[in-house]
Scaffold this motif. Structure first.
Motif, short mmCIF file in Angstrom:
data_model
loop_
_atom_site.label_atom_id
_atom_site.label_comp_id
_atom_site.label_asym_id
_atom_site.label_seq_id
_atom_site.Cartn_x
_atom_site.Cartn_y
_atom_site.Cartn_z
N LEU A 18 -4.18 0.24 3.21
CA LEU A 18 -3.15 -0.39 2.38
C LEU A 18 -2.81 -1.78 2.90
O LEU A 18 -2.92 -2.05 4.09
CB LEU A 18 -1.89 0.48 2.36
CG LEU A 18 -2.06 1.84 1.69
CD1 LEU A 18 -0.87 2.72 1.97
CD2 LEU A 18 -2.26 1.67 0.20
N PRO A 19 -2.37 -2.68 2.00
CA PRO A 19 -1.98 -4.02 2.46
C PRO A 19 -0.70 -3.94 3.28
O PRO A 19 0.04 -2.95 3.22
CB PRO A 19 -1.74 -4.78 1.15
CG PRO A 19 -1.46 -3.73 0.14
CD PRO A 19 -2.21 -2.51 0.57
N ALA A 23 8.73 -5.49 6.36
CA ALA A 23 9.09 -5.05 7.71
C ALA A 23 10.01 -3.84 7.62
O ALA A 23 10.86 -3.74 6.73
CB ALA A 23 9.78 -6.18 8.47
N ARG A 24 9.84 -2.93 8.55
CA ARG A 24 10.68 -1.74 8.57
C ARG A 24 12.01 -2.08 9.25
O ARG A 24 12.06 -2.86 10.18
CB ARG A 24 10.01 -0.62 9.35
CG ARG A 24 8.80 -0.10 8.65
CD ARG A 24 8.22 1.04 9.42
NE ARG A 24 7.04 1.51 8.73
CZ ARG A 24 6.66 2.75 8.70
NH1 ARG A 24 7.35 3.65 9.32
NH2 ARG A 24 5.58 3.10 8.05
N SER A 25 13.07 -1.44 8.77
CA SER A 25 14.37 -1.66 9.39
C SER A 25 14.48 -0.75 10.61
O SER A 25 13.86 0.30 10.69
CB SER A 25 15.49 -1.35 8.41
OG SER A 25 15.44 0.02 8.05
N ARG A 87 5.61 -3.71 -1.86
CA ARG A 87 7.00 -3.91 -2.29
C ARG A 87 7.99 -3.09 -1.48
O ARG A 87 9.05 -3.58 -1.10
CB ARG A 87 7.11 -3.55 -3.77
CG ARG A 87 8.41 -3.93 -4.38
CD ARG A 87 8.37 -3.70 -5.86
NE ARG A 87 9.49 -4.39 -6.48
CZ ARG A 87 9.78 -4.32 -7.74
NH1 ARG A 87 9.02 -3.62 -8.55
NH2 ARG A 87 10.80 -4.96 -8.22
N SER A 88 7.67 -1.82 -1.21
CA SER A 88 8.67 -0.96 -0.58
C SER A 88 8.13 0.07 0.40
O SER A 88 8.86 0.98 0.79
CB SER A 88 9.47 -0.24 -1.67
OG SER A 88 8.58 0.53 -2.45
N ARG A 89 6.87 -0.03 0.78
CA ARG A 89 6.25 0.89 1.73
C ARG A 89 6.25 2.33 1.24
O ARG A 89 6.34 3.27 2.04
CB ARG A 89 6.89 0.79 3.11
CG ARG A 89 6.60 -0.51 3.81
CD ARG A 89 7.19 -0.58 5.17
NE ARG A 89 6.39 -0.18 6.30
CZ ARG A 89 5.25 -0.69 6.69
NH1 ARG A 89 4.67 -1.61 5.98
NH2 ARG A 89 4.66 -0.29 7.78
N PRO A 112 8.32 -9.37 -13.58
CA PRO A 112 7.01 -9.95 -13.85
C PRO A 112 6.00 -9.46 -12.81
O PRO A 112 6.38 -9.06 -11.72
CB PRO A 112 7.25 -11.45 -13.74
CG PRO A 112 8.36 -11.58 -12.76
CD PRO A 112 9.23 -10.35 -12.97
N ALA A 113 4.77 -9.51 -13.16
CA ALA A 113 3.72 -9.01 -12.28
C ALA A 113 2.67 -10.09 -12.08
O ALA A 113 2.35 -10.83 -12.99
CB ALA A 113 3.09 -7.78 -12.88
N GLU A 114 2.17 -10.14 -10.87
CA GLU A 114 1.04 -11.02 -10.56
C GLU A 114 -0.21 -10.43 -11.21
O GLU A 114 -0.52 -9.26 -10.99
CB GLU A 114 0.83 -11.09 -9.05
CG GLU A 114 1.89 -11.83 -8.30
CD GLU A 114 1.72 -13.32 -8.39
OE1 GLU A 114 0.57 -13.80 -8.39
OE2 GLU A 114 2.74 -14.01 -8.46
N PRO A 115 -0.93 -11.21 -12.01
CA PRO A 115 -2.15 -10.65 -12.60
C PRO A 115 -3.20 -10.38 -11.53
O PRO A 115 -3.30 -11.11 -10.55
CB PRO A 115 -2.61 -11.73 -13.57
CG PRO A 115 -1.88 -12.95 -13.20
CD PRO A 115 -0.66 -12.56 -12.41
N THR A 116 -3.94 -9.31 -11.72
CA THR A 116 -5.04 -8.99 -10.82
C THR A 116 -6.35 -9.24 -11.56
O THR A 116 -6.36 -9.48 -12.76
CB THR A 116 -4.96 -7.51 -10.38
OG1 THR A 116 -5.01 -6.69 -11.54
CG2 THR A 116 -3.69 -7.23 -9.61
#
Length: 184
Positions: A18-19, A23-25, A87-89, A112-116
Motif C-alpha cells: 500500500l502507498p 502519519a499516525r497519532s 486518506r485515512s489508513r 473531487p478525485a484525482e483521475p487515475t
C-alpha cells in the motif's frame, strides 16, 4: 459514471504493497492497555467466525480473482485499496468507474478525485452464475481477472455491455433503464 466495489472475498493486501498513509497519532498508555486486553479476544472471535463464514461464502460465491498482487488485476485492486489508505489508513472497497476508450478508470467514491490512468480490460468469458446479477468479472491483458460488485443489477448489465464492446459510453442505450426493470 458507475458505482460499485471490489468483491468482498478479495483479500486485503499486505501493508508493504500500500502507498504511504497519513502519519499516525500517538496514543495514550490507557488506550494501549485497553487494546492489549481487548484485541486478542476480538481477534480470536473474528478468526473463528470469520473463517467459517468466508469458507461458506467462497464455496457459494466462487473465486473472486486470479493473478496475485503483481498482476494487472492486483494493481487495479491495490489502486482501489490505496485510495482509502492514503486518506485515512483504512482499507475500503467502494469505487466509482468511468469507462473510457482505453479501459476502466477507477476513482475513489468521494469528490473531487484525482483521475487515475485507464486500465485496459475486457469482460471475462464465462460470467458468474445468474444468482449473482450484480457481479461483473473483469479480465486484464495479462490473463488476470477480478470480480466487481456493482450497486445494482442494472449497473452490472450496463458495465457488461460497455466492456463487451456493444455500447459506447455516451450512447443512449448505455444509460440505465427505468428503476425496477432488470437488464437482460
Amino acid at each position: 459514471m458507475l458505482h460499485g466495489r471490489l468483491d468482498p472475498y478479495i483479500p486485503l493486501p499486505p501493508r508493504h504493497r500500500l502507498p504511504p498513509g497519513p502519519a499516525r497519532s500517538k496514543r495514550g498508555l490507557a488506550a494501549i492497555a485497553g487494546l492489549i486486553v481487548a484485541m486478542p479476544v476480538q481477534a480470536l472471535f473474528e478468526f473463528v467466525l470469520g473463517s467459517a463464514f468466508r469458507l461458506v461464502g467462497r464455496t457459494v460465491h466462487g473465486r473472486p480473482w486470479r493473478g496475485g498482487w503483481d498482476s494487472d488485476a492486483g494493481r487495479f485492486a491495490l489502486t482501489v485499496f490505496g485510495f482509502y489508505w492514503e486518506r485515512s489508513r483504512i482499507t475500503g472497497r467502494e469505487l466509482r468507474l468511468v469507462v473510457a476508450d482505453a479501459g476502466l478508470v477507477p476513482l475513489p467514491p468521494w469528490e473531487p478525485a484525482e483521475p487515475t490512468a485507464a486500465v485496459p480490460c475486457r469482460l471475462r468469458p464465462g460470467q458468474p452464475p445468474a444468482r449473482q446479477r450484480s457481479r461483473v468479472d473483469v479480465a486484464f491483458g495479462d490473463g488476470s481477472w477480478l470480480a466487481l460488485q456493482m450497486d445494482n443489477p442494472q449497473e452490472a448489465g450496463r458495465l457488461r455491455g460497455l466492456l463487451a464492446g456493444g455500447l459506447s459510453p455516451g450512447s443512449p442505450s448505455a444509460r440505465p433503464g427505468p428503476p425496477g426493470r432488470p437488464d437482460r
